[in-house]
Design a protein around this motif. Sequence first.
Motif, mmCIF file in Angstrom:
data_model
loop_
_atom_site.group_PDB
_atom_site.id
_atom_site.type_symbol
_atom_site.label_atom_id
_atom_site.label_comp_id
_atom_site.label_asym_id
_atom_site.label_seq_id
_atom_site.Cartn_x
_atom_site.Cartn_y
_atom_site.Cartn_z
ATOM 1 N N LEU A 1 0.833 -1.198 0.000
ATOM 2 C CA LEU A 1 0.000 0.000 0.000
ATOM 3 C C LEU A 1 0.869 1.250 0.000
ATOM 4 N N GLN A 2 0.461 2.231 -0.782
ATOM 5 C CA GLN A 2 1.189 3.491 -0.887
ATOM 6 C C GLN A 2 0.203 4.638 -0.722
ATOM 7 N N ALA A 3 0.306 5.328 0.404
ATOM 8 C CA ALA A 3 -0.551 6.479 0.649
ATOM 9 C C ALA A 3 0.091 7.737 0.082
ATOM 10 N N SER A 4 -0.732 8.636 -0.418
ATOM 11 C CA SER A 4 -0.236 9.893 -0.965
ATOM 12 C C SER A 4 -1.311 10.963 -0.853
ATOM 13 N N GLY A 5 -0.915 12.196 -1.139
ATOM 14 C CA GLY A 5 -1.871 13.291 -1.162
ATOM 15 C C GLY A 5 -1.796 14.225 0.024
ATOM 16 N N GLY A 6 -0.988 13.890 1.002
ATOM 17 C CA GLY A 6 -0.853 14.764 2.160
ATOM 18 C C GLY A 6 -0.097 16.028 1.815
ATOM 19 N N GLY A 7 -0.077 16.951 2.761
ATOM 20 C CA GLY A 7 0.631 18.194 2.555
ATOM 21 C C GLY A 7 0.192 19.235 3.553
ATOM 22 N N LEU A 8 0.562 20.468 3.272
ATOM 23 C CA LEU A 8 0.194 21.594 4.132
ATOM 24 C C LEU A 8 -1.038 22.278 3.559
ATOM 25 N N VAL A 9 -2.072 22.370 4.357
ATOM 26 C CA VAL A 9 -3.306 23.022 3.934
ATOM 27 C C VAL A 9 -3.739 24.006 5.001
ATOM 28 N N GLN A 10 -4.625 24.892 4.621
ATOM 29 C CA GLN A 10 -5.181 25.840 5.579
ATOM 30 C C GLN A 10 -6.482 25.297 6.145
ATOM 31 N N ALA A 11 -6.806 25.705 7.348
ATOM 32 C CA ALA A 11 -8.088 25.338 7.934
ATOM 33 C C ALA A 11 -9.201 25.780 6.994
ATOM 34 N N GLY A 12 -10.161 24.890 6.796
ATOM 35 C CA GLY A 12 -11.261 25.172 5.899
ATOM 36 C C GLY A 12 -11.074 24.630 4.499
ATOM 37 N N ASP A 13 -9.835 24.299 4.146
ATOM 38 C CA ASP A 13 -9.554 23.748 2.827
ATOM 39 C C ASP A 13 -9.994 22.297 2.728
ATOM 40 N N SER A 14 -9.927 21.782 1.514
ATOM 41 C CA SER A 14 -10.227 20.375 1.254
ATOM 42 C C SER A 14 -8.971 19.664 0.793
ATOM 43 N N LEU A 15 -8.975 18.360 0.958
ATOM 44 C CA LEU A 15 -7.819 17.554 0.582
ATOM 45 C C LEU A 15 -8.304 16.163 0.244
ATOM 46 N N ARG A 16 -7.649 15.541 -0.734
ATOM 47 C CA ARG A 16 -7.976 14.156 -1.040
ATOM 48 C C ARG A 16 -6.733 13.298 -0.910
ATOM 49 N N LEU A 17 -6.822 12.304 -0.090
ATOM 50 C CA LEU A 17 -5.755 11.326 0.067
ATOM 51 C C LEU A 17 -6.056 10.118 -0.806
ATOM 52 N N SER A 18 -5.009 9.503 -1.292
ATOM 53 C CA SER A 18 -5.143 8.296 -2.099
ATOM 54 C C SER A 18 -4.310 7.180 -1.492
ATOM 55 N N CYS A 19 -4.746 5.974 -1.718
ATOM 56 C CA CYS A 19 -3.999 4.794 -1.284
ATOM 57 C C CYS A 19 -3.993 3.817 -2.444
ATOM 58 N N ALA A 20 -2.848 3.663 -3.060
ATOM 59 C CA ALA A 20 -2.706 2.761 -4.189
ATOM 60 C C ALA A 20 -2.213 1.406 -3.700
ATOM 61 N N ALA A 21 -2.857 0.361 -4.169
ATOM 62 C CA ALA A 21 -2.494 -0.988 -3.763
ATOM 63 C C ALA A 21 -1.868 -1.738 -4.927
ATOM 64 N N SER A 22 -0.862 -2.492 -4.628
ATOM 65 C CA SER A 22 -0.265 -3.370 -5.631
ATOM 66 C C SER A 22 -0.276 -4.782 -5.079
ATOM 67 N N GLY A 23 -0.026 -5.696 -5.925
ATOM 68 C CA GLY A 23 -0.180 -7.087 -5.530
ATOM 69 C C GLY A 23 -1.489 -7.600 -6.103
ATOM 70 N N HIS A 24 -2.122 -8.488 -5.415
ATOM 71 C CA HIS A 24 -3.345 -9.040 -5.963
ATOM 72 C C HIS A 24 -4.484 -8.990 -4.958
ATOM 73 N N SER A 25 -5.665 -9.147 -5.475
ATOM 74 C CA SER A 25 -6.869 -9.310 -4.660
ATOM 75 C C SER A 25 -7.244 -8.080 -3.849
ATOM 76 N N PHE A 26 -6.943 -6.895 -4.390
ATOM 77 C CA PHE A 26 -7.355 -5.674 -3.683
ATOM 78 C C PHE A 26 -8.841 -5.703 -3.406
ATOM 79 N N SER A 27 -9.622 -6.162 -4.350
ATOM 80 C CA SER A 27 -11.079 -6.122 -4.207
ATOM 81 C C SER A 27 -11.591 -7.087 -3.150
ATOM 82 N N ASN A 28 -10.754 -7.940 -2.619
ATOM 83 C CA ASN A 28 -11.174 -8.850 -1.552
ATOM 84 C C ASN A 28 -11.039 -8.253 -0.167
ATOM 85 N N TYR A 29 -10.326 -7.133 -0.085
ATOM 86 C CA TYR A 29 -9.996 -6.564 1.216
ATOM 87 C C TYR A 29 -10.893 -5.389 1.576
ATOM 88 N N ALA A 30 -11.282 -5.352 2.831
ATOM 89 C CA ALA A 30 -11.782 -4.101 3.377
ATOM 90 C C ALA A 30 -10.583 -3.168 3.524
#
Length: 124
Positions: A3-32
């Motif tokens: 798993l590789q998380a990304s999208g973090g950074g410095l933001v101001q209060a009130g702003d929006s942000l989207r984090l992503s988590c990319a999975a490699s390997g197999h069977s991602f769809s089997n996991y919560a």
Amino acid sequence: VQLQASGGGLVQAGDSLRLSCAASGHSFSNYAMGWFRQVPGKERESVAAISRTGIITYYTPSVKGRFTISRDNAKNTMYLQIMSMKPEDAAVYYCAASRYGASAPYYTGAYDYWGQGTQVTVSS
């Protein structure tokens, strides 16, 4: 599953942000999948979780209405949309995968694989 998380950074209060988590390997769809966050000196806390199909979601009460968890199994990616950022949202955010795919577990012990974390800093 790696798993590789990304999208973090410095933001101001009130702003929006989207984090992503990319999975490699197999069977991602089997996991919560889940998002957790941690600040220095405190335990890692659950933020949100989503079942393998996306039908079941969980949010910790403090983020309900501001955070949205989602996943795209075709892209092996999970997301966390954060609206109206607050200073207390600042933390290292981790994504994780759980073998209990039919549910959306909120406790760390249910998770088998963890990403490396992405730092979110909120300026007020």
